[in-house]
Every structure is written in structure tokens, then in C-alpha cells.
Motif scaffolding. Structure first.
Motif, PDB file in Angstrom:
ATOM      1  N   ALA A  72      20.046 -30.153  21.208  1.00 23.51           N
ATOM      2  CA  ALA A  72      20.625 -29.131  20.867  1.00 23.51           C
ATOM      3  C   ALA A  72      20.776 -27.805  21.974  1.00 23.51           C
ATOM      4  CB  ALA A  72      20.562 -28.339  19.543  1.00 23.51           C
ATOM      5  N   SER A  73      21.697 -27.175  22.182  1.00 23.74           N
ATOM      6  CA  SER A  73      21.411 -25.780  22.890  1.00 23.74           C
ATOM      7  C   SER A  73      20.448 -24.960  22.317  1.00 23.74           C
ATOM      8  CB  SER A  73      22.827 -25.202  23.284  1.00 23.74           C
ATOM      9  OG  SER A  73      23.508 -26.128  24.020  1.00 23.74           O
ATOM     10  N   ASP A  74      19.685 -24.294  23.138  1.00 21.09           N
ATOM     11  CA  ASP A  74      18.847 -23.123  22.470  1.00 21.09           C
ATOM     12  C   ASP A  74      19.018 -21.492  23.236  1.00 21.09           C
ATOM     13  OD1 ASP A  74      16.763 -21.656  21.773  1.00 21.09           O
ATOM     14  OD2 ASP A  74      15.148 -23.029  22.196  1.00 21.09           O
ATOM     15  N   ALA A  75      19.543 -21.017  22.365  1.00 17.22           N
ATOM     16  CA  ALA A  75      19.857 -19.536  23.191  1.00 17.22           C
ATOM     17  C   ALA A  75      18.868 -18.656  23.674  1.00 17.22           C
ATOM     18  CB  ALA A  75      20.439 -18.433  21.712  1.00 17.22           C
ATOM     19  N   THR A  76      17.592 -19.145  23.188  1.00 21.25           N
ATOM     20  CA  THR A  76      16.579 -18.416  23.756  1.00 21.25           C
ATOM     21  C   THR A  76      16.040 -19.194  25.472  1.00 21.25           C
ATOM     22  OG1 THR A  76      14.761 -20.080  22.943  1.00 21.25           O
ATOM     23  CG2 THR A  76      15.210 -18.135  21.860  1.00 21.25           C
ATOM     24  N   LEU A  77      16.884 -20.369  25.506  1.00 16.30           N
ATOM     25  CA  LEU A  77      16.816 -20.961  26.706  1.00 16.30           C
ATOM     26  C   LEU A  77      17.968 -20.880  27.741  1.00 16.30           C
ATOM     27  CD1 LEU A  77      14.324 -23.764  25.847  1.00 16.30           C
ATOM     28  CD2 LEU A  77      13.637 -21.671  26.872  1.00 16.30           C
ATOM     29  N   SER A  78      19.078 -20.088  27.132  1.00 18.97           N
ATOM     30  CA  SER A  78      20.161 -19.674  27.837  1.00 18.97           C
ATOM     31  C   SER A  78      20.102 -19.395  29.255  1.00 18.97           C
ATOM     32  CB  SER A  78      21.167 -18.889  27.180  1.00 18.97           C
ATOM     33  OG  SER A  78      22.192 -18.452  27.927  1.00 18.97           O
ATOM     34  N   ARG A  79      21.017 -20.153  30.211  1.00 13.53           N
ATOM     35  CA  ARG A  79      21.206 -19.711  31.573  1.00 13.53           C
ATOM     36  C   ARG A  79      21.563 -18.255  31.948  1.00 13.53           C
ATOM     37  NH1 ARG A  79      22.955 -25.260  34.740  1.00 13.53           N
ATOM     38  NH2 ARG A  79      22.290 -26.728  33.231  1.00 13.53           N
ATOM     39  N   GLY A  80      21.655 -17.642  30.805  1.00 13.54           N
ATOM     40  CA  GLY A  80      22.090 -16.186  30.946  1.00 13.54           C
ATOM     41  C   GLY A  80      23.558 -15.748  31.295  1.00 13.54           C
ATOM     42  N   ARG A  81      23.803 -14.624  31.548  1.00 16.32           N
ATOM     43  CA  ARG A  81      24.896 -13.981  31.473  1.00 16.32           C
ATOM     44  C   ARG A  81      25.247 -13.723  33.269  1.00 16.32           C
ATOM     45  NH1 ARG A  81      26.949 -12.991  26.679  1.00 16.32           N
ATOM     46  NH2 ARG A  81      25.193 -12.671  25.073  1.00 16.32           N
ATOM     47  N   LEU A  82      26.262 -13.440  33.719  1.00 19.34           N
ATOM     48  CA  LEU A  82      26.737 -13.299  35.085  1.00 19.34           C
ATOM     49  C   LEU A  82      26.224 -11.857  35.258  1.00 19.34           C
ATOM     50  CD1 LEU A  82      28.053 -14.667  37.674  1.00 19.34           C
ATOM     51  CD2 LEU A  82      30.083 -13.665  36.967  1.00 19.34           C
ATOM     52  N   VAL A  83      26.389 -10.986  34.570  1.00 16.88           N
ATOM     53  CA  VAL A  83      25.836  -9.530  34.529  1.00 16.88           C
ATOM     54  C   VAL A  83      24.672  -9.571  33.482  1.00 16.88           C
ATOM     55  CG1 VAL A  83      26.137  -7.038  34.284  1.00 16.88           C
ATOM     56  CG2 VAL A  83      28.021  -8.538  35.115  1.00 16.88           C
ATOM     57  N   PRO A  84      23.295  -9.324  34.056  1.00  9.29           N
ATOM     58  CA  PRO A  84      22.142  -9.538  33.051  1.00  9.29           C
ATOM     59  C   PRO A  84      22.247  -8.510  31.822  1.00  9.29           C
ATOM     60  CG  PRO A  84      21.562  -9.981  35.332  1.00  9.29           C
ATOM     61  CD  PRO A  84      22.880  -9.378  35.423  1.00  9.29           C
ATOM     62  N   GLU A  85      21.920  -8.792  30.771  1.00  6.54           N
ATOM     63  CA  GLU A  85      22.096  -7.713  29.696  1.00  6.54           C
ATOM     64  C   GLU A  85      20.570  -7.959  28.737  1.00  6.54           C
ATOM     65  OE1 GLU A  85      25.594  -7.004  27.605  1.00  6.54           O
ATOM     66  OE2 GLU A  85      26.443  -8.690  28.656  1.00  6.54           O
ATOM     67  N   GLU A  86      20.254  -6.981  28.009  1.00  8.36           N
ATOM     68  CA  GLU A  86      19.243  -6.962  26.816  1.00  8.36           C
ATOM     69  C   GLU A  86      19.896  -7.818  25.878  1.00  8.36           C
ATOM     70  OE1 GLU A  86      15.849  -6.704  26.878  1.00  8.36           O
ATOM     71  OE2 GLU A  86      15.991  -6.066  29.321  1.00  8.36           O
ATOM     72  N   GLU A  87      19.370  -8.895  25.196  1.00  4.94           N
ATOM     73  CA  GLU A  87      20.047  -9.384  24.160  1.00  4.94           C
ATOM     74  C   GLU A  87      19.898  -8.747  22.734  1.00  4.94           C
ATOM     75  OE1 GLU A  87      22.479 -11.508  24.398  1.00  4.94           O
ATOM     76  OE2 GLU A  87      21.961 -12.284  26.536  1.00  4.94           O
ATOM     77  N   GLY A  88      18.786  -8.106  22.495  1.00  6.92           N
ATOM     78  CA  GLY A  88      18.699  -7.453  21.325  1.00  6.92           C
ATOM     79  C   GLY A  88      18.240  -8.203  19.998  1.00  6.92           C
ATOM     80  N   SER A  89      18.590  -7.816  18.991  1.00 13.32           N
ATOM     81  CA  SER A  89      18.304  -8.683  17.680  1.00 13.32           C
ATOM     82  C   SER A  89      19.240  -9.967  17.621  1.00 13.32           C
ATOM     83  CB  SER A  89      18.490  -7.926  16.343  1.00 13.32           C
ATOM     84  OG  SER A  89      19.524  -7.173  16.283  1.00 13.32           O
ATOM     85  N   ARG A  90      20.440 -10.050  17.990  1.00 13.10           N
ATOM     86  CA  ARG A  90      21.081 -11.247  17.683  1.00 13.10           C
ATOM     87  C   ARG A  90      20.914 -12.221  19.091  1.00 13.10           C
ATOM     88  NH1 ARG A  90      26.916  -8.567  18.373  1.00 13.10           N
ATOM     89  NH2 ARG A  90      25.708  -7.182  19.486  1.00 13.10           N
ATOM     90  N   SER A  91      21.161 -13.535  18.689  1.00 13.94           N
ATOM     91  CA  SER A  91      20.949 -14.607  19.678  1.00 13.94           C
ATOM     92  C   SER A  91      22.225 -14.115  20.704  1.00 13.94           C
ATOM     93  CB  SER A  91      20.847 -15.795  19.138  1.00 13.94           C
ATOM     94  OG  SER A  91      22.395 -16.373  18.900  1.00 13.94           O
ATOM     95  N   ALA A  92      21.853 -14.883  22.025  1.00 14.20           N
ATOM     96  CA  ALA A  92      22.953 -14.808  22.952  1.00 14.20           C
ATOM     97  C   ALA A  92      24.324 -15.543  22.440  1.00 14.20           C
ATOM     98  CB  ALA A  92      22.423 -15.519  24.362  1.00 14.20           C
ATOM     99  N   PHE A  93      24.122 -16.379  21.844  1.00 11.83           N
ATOM    100  CA  PHE A  93      25.325 -17.242  21.280  1.00 11.83           C
ATOM    101  C   PHE A  93      26.092 -16.346  20.164  1.00 11.83           C
ATOM    102  CE2 PHE A  93      22.711 -21.150  22.811  1.00 11.83           C
ATOM    103  CZ  PHE A  93      23.421 -20.966  24.221  1.00 11.83           C
ATOM    104  N   ARG A  94      25.425 -15.789  19.304  1.00 15.54           N
ATOM    105  CA  ARG A  94      25.879 -15.112  18.294  1.00 15.54           C
ATOM    106  C   ARG A  94      26.562 -13.693  18.794  1.00 15.54           C
ATOM    107  NH1 ARG A  94      28.221 -16.330  14.095  1.00 15.54           N
ATOM    108  NH2 ARG A  94      29.770 -14.621  14.886  1.00 15.54           N
ATOM    109  N   ARG A  95      26.125 -13.233  19.841  1.00 11.13           N
ATOM    110  CA  ARG A  95      26.702 -12.250  20.416  1.00 11.13           C
ATOM    111  C   ARG A  95      28.040 -12.465  21.138  1.00 11.13           C
ATOM    112  NH1 ARG A  95      23.116  -8.707  24.573  1.00 11.13           N
ATOM    113  NH2 ARG A  95      24.696  -7.141  24.269  1.00 11.13           N
ATOM    114  N   ASP A  96      28.302 -13.853  21.832  1.00  8.53           N
ATOM    115  CA  ASP A  96      29.245 -14.343  22.351  1.00  8.53           C
ATOM    116  C   ASP A  96      30.485 -14.551  21.315  1.00  8.53           C
ATOM    117  OD1 ASP A  96      27.990 -14.374  24.600  1.00  8.53           O
ATOM    118  OD2 ASP A  96      28.023 -16.547  24.906  1.00  8.53           O
ATOM    119  N   CYS A  97      29.924 -14.972  19.845  1.00  4.13           N
ATOM    120  CA  CYS A  97      31.089 -15.028  18.920  1.00  4.13           C
ATOM    121  C   CYS A  97      31.555 -13.681  18.577  1.00  4.13           C
ATOM    122  CB  CYS A  97      30.008 -15.670  17.542  1.00  4.13           C
ATOM    123  SG  CYS A  97      29.892 -17.415  17.495  1.00  4.13           S
ATOM    124  N   ASP A  98      30.664 -12.725  18.481  1.00  3.52           N
ATOM    125  CA  ASP A  98      31.055 -11.581  18.169  1.00  3.52           C
ATOM    126  C   ASP A  98      31.933 -10.791  19.202  1.00  3.52           C
ATOM    127  OD1 ASP A  98      29.393 -11.737  15.814  1.00  3.52           O
ATOM    128  OD2 ASP A  98      27.859 -10.578  16.521  1.00  3.52           O
TER     129      ASP A  98
END
Length: 398
Positions: free
Chosen positions: A13-39
Motif C-alpha cells: 500500500a502507498s504510505d503518505a509518510t513516505l510520499s515522494r512529495g510535492r513539486l513545491v515543498p510544503e509542511e504537511e501539518g496534522s493531515r496526511s499528504a493524501f488527505r490534504r490532496d482530497c481536501d
């Protein structure tokens, strides 16, 4: 739907904590990277516009037919169910389901065919590629970047949820040797999405969830529209079996409830089959990581042979009886004329575009692409209203 409960997270399974990241780096905060994508997708302008974009029947024909938005929400629900049962990342599966139709122009596939024809001399138009363009360039909500700056795994899934686009040498696979869609080329010039490999498991889940949703719900809408009857569907494998079960269990049940019960059971059968078949394939392949899914060389998430035959039969029925029905064709032929008229008008007079849509230079390919972007973002209603503003006669699409 009757699927088994959530599995422990799988090694593949994909793991948000091991994501290859975003083109423009950002601090992810309390939500996972993939949850932020959904939102971010849910809050986008393109997502809201899906409410007034055709799935099969245009908005004039009734309030209860699917739109692109209701279809997208149904795909997302099925994708989360499958991802949960398989122990995959539900947020990533949902994000990909929510984004999969963002690039669709007005008037369903008829609008896409018209726009692709208009853009033939300028690289064509593809709604899957346009979805990538929407989330990487056209959405303009954030101060620090264009697009939504989604994580690599989400962009990868949008670009190649239906399978690899190229071989390792960069040659397109389908059709062989053809040019890649403009939006894919433009984005992969700045970010490598590894177009030669399969997408992760969650993207494959979103893709098959799309098939399940539109197969079953298009049957439901076709029945509601009176294009065919339950008895017309009875000879189809699986569909006929389920219909027989329902009628035997509830003799004399009113037709509307029979239809809903049949459709509900069909979705469950499809979902349960995908879960069983995918688990078996993963077990046989000995998968140990998300990269193993990408490098497997074949699709991991899929139907069993029996269910694939049944699903193909549904599509084979719907194509002539619904998608090519004379009533639908007549309306969609008129809709294509609306798209062509608007494209021709703005291509000849780009100064008539809204100020923030006008091309920055007069190169024909850039002007054409800007016009296509503008039209692709329109809802059905807006396209018709705009056509009525510029042309003497506008079809009612009834």
C-alpha cells in the motif's frame, strides 16, 4: 455493500509518510499528504463545476439522472470500500476517484469528441490529460503556486490510472508511436511521473471503481429514462442471475424497488470480486512494497475471468442501447455543434475571452490551447448561455 472489514495496512500500500512529495515543498501539518490532496480537490473550482456537467443525460432531462459530480462521489465511495477491504490508503484512493473527471468538458464524451476534433491541428484534447492540467496549472487558488500542488502519488495516478503510457524509451504505447497528450508532456518536463510503469494500487482501485460505478449506474439511469427494461437486461450474465434472485425473494415487489435492489447487489458482487481477485494476485506475486506494484508488469487490481466477461457484457449492452441510442445521439450531436461553434468563435476572436483567460501571446497553438482550456472548464448551462449570446440559434438539447 457487503465487503469484509478493513485489513491491516499492506506492505504494497502507498504510505503518505513516505510520499515522494510535492513539486513545491510544503509542511504537511496534522493531515496526511493524501488527505490534504482530497481536501484540495473537493474545494477546487473544477470539482464544483462537475455538478452541472453531463454524465449521459443533460440537465434538462431530469433532476435524478447522474451528473459528473454524483458519478464522481459514487466512484469515490466504491474506491474507499475497496481500498479499506484491501488494506490500502483510503485517502489516496479517494483523491484519485475525486480527480478522475476534473478535465471533462461539458456534454460528456460528445463534448470531448468535439473538442478533440477542434484541437486536431494543435495536439488534440484528452480528458484524462486535462484532469492533470487542471490540478497542475489551471486552478489558481494558492499564493505560492499554480494548480493544487498535489503529491507525486496523486499526480501519477491521475496520469496513468489506466496503465503505463509509454515504454521505457518514452514511446507511447496506445496508440503505438503517437504523441502523448499536451498536458502530459508539459507536466513531465518538470516532474517525472514514470509514465513507463504502472500506477500504484490505489490508482488502480480508482480506475476499476469508475468502471463499476458507471456500468451499474448507467444501467439504472437507462432504466429510469425508459431506454430499455429489466427484461432487456435479463439475458446478461450476472445481471440476469441477480434479477432472478431478487424476483424470487420478493415476488410482486414494485419495479422501482426491484431496480434498486438489483443495482445494489451488482455493485456488491463487483466489489467483492475485485477484492478477492486482487488479494489472490498480490499473494501470487509476493508483493513487498508499492514499487513492486509499479514494476509488476501487469495490472494488479482487477476482475476475475468470470466477472470480466460479465462486466464486458454490460458495456456491450449499454453501448448500442444507451450511449448510441437515437435519442441520446440527437442531443449529443447538437451539443457537439455548440462546442465547435464556441471554439471557432474564440479562436478567431481571442480578445473576447475573459481577461484572465486571454492568451499571453498570439502563437496559434497557445491561443488554441487557451480556448480549449476555457471551454473544457464550462458547465453545460454556461456553454449554452454563452452560445446564445454569440449565435442566433442555440439548441435546447431536449
Amino acid at each position: 455493500m457487503a465487503v469484509s472489514g478493513a485489513r491491516p495496512r499492506r506492505a504494497w500500500a502507498s504510505d503518505a509518510t513516505l510520499s515522494r512529495g510535492r513539486l513545491v515543498p510544503e509542511e504537511e501539518g496534522s493531515r496526511s499528504a493524501f488527505r490534504r490532496d482530497c481536501d484540495r480537490i473537493i474545494h477546487s473550482t473544477a470539482f464544483r463545476r462537475l455538478k452541472h456537467k453531463t454524465q449521459v443525460f443533460v440537465f434538462h432531462e431530469g433532476d435524478h439522472f447522474r451528473t459528473r459530480l454524483t458519478h464522481t462521489l459514487e466512484v469515490a465511495q466504491i474506491a474507499r470500500s475497496i481500498a479499506r477491504a484491501l488494506g490500502l490508503d483510503e485517502d489516496l484512493a479517494e483523491a484519485l476517484a475525486l480527480a478522475h473527471d476534473l478535465g471533462h468538458p461539458p456534454f460528456a464524451h460528445a463534448g470531448e469528441r468535439a473538442l478533440d476534433g477542434c484541437m486536431e491541428a494543435f495536439g488534440g484534447f484528452d480528458h484524462n490529460a486535462q484532469s492533470l492540467r487542471v490540478v497542475t496549472r489551471l486552478e489558481r487558488r494558492y499564493a505560492g503556486f499554480d494548480g493544487l500542488n498535489l503529491s507525486w502519488e496523486t499526480l501519477e495516478g491521475i496520469a496513468k490510472h489506466n496503465g503505463p503510457l509509454t515504454d521505457r524509451e518514452g514511446q507511447r504505447l496506445d496508440p503505438p508511436g503517437a504523441s502523448l497528450p499536451h498536458a502530459i508532456v508539459a507536466h513531465t518536463a518538470v516532474q517525472d511521473l514514470e509514465l513507463w510503469s504502472h500506477a500504484g494500487a490505489e490508482a488502480q482501485v480508482a480506475a476499476i471503481s469508475d468502471d463499476i460505478a458507471y456500468d451499474v449506474h448507467d444501467m439504472d439511469d437507462g432504466l429510469r429514462a425508459g431506454l430499455f427494461t429489466l427484461d432487456d437486461l435479463a439475458p446478461l450474465p450476472l445481471v440476469g442471475e441477480v434479477l432472478t434472485e431478487v424476483r424470487a425473494a420478493w415476488p410482486g415487489l414494485e419495479e422501482g424497488r426491484v431496480i434498486h435492489e438489483v443495482m445494489r447487489r451488482l455493485i456488491t458482487r463487483f466489489v467483492e470480486d475485485v477484492v478477492r481477485e486482487t488479494e489472490a494476485r498480490a499473494r501470487d506475486a509476493g508483493l513487498g512494497s508499492p514499487e513492486d506494484v509499479r514494476l509488476l508488469g501487469r495490472t494488479l487490481v482487477g476482475f476475475s475471468d468470470r466477472m470480466r466477461v460479465a462486466e464486458k457484457a454490460v458495456k456491450g449492452f449499454l453501448f448500442p442501447r444507451m450511449y448510441r441510442h437515437a435519442r441520446v445521439n440527437r442531443i449529443m450531436d447538437e451539443a457537439q455543434d455548440v462546442v465547435r461553434d464556441l471554439f471557432g468563435y474564440f479562436l478567431a476572436q481571442p480578445q473576447e475571452l475573459p481577461a484572465d483567460w486571454r492568451p499571453v501571446d498570439a502563437q496559434p497553438d497557445r491561443v488554441a490551447r487557451r480556448v480549449a482550456d476555457y471551454i473544457a472548464g464550462m458547465t453545460d448551462r454556461y456553454a449554452l448561455d454563452l452560445h446564445a449570446r454569440f449565435f442566433d440559434a442555440t439548441p435546447e438539447l431536449r
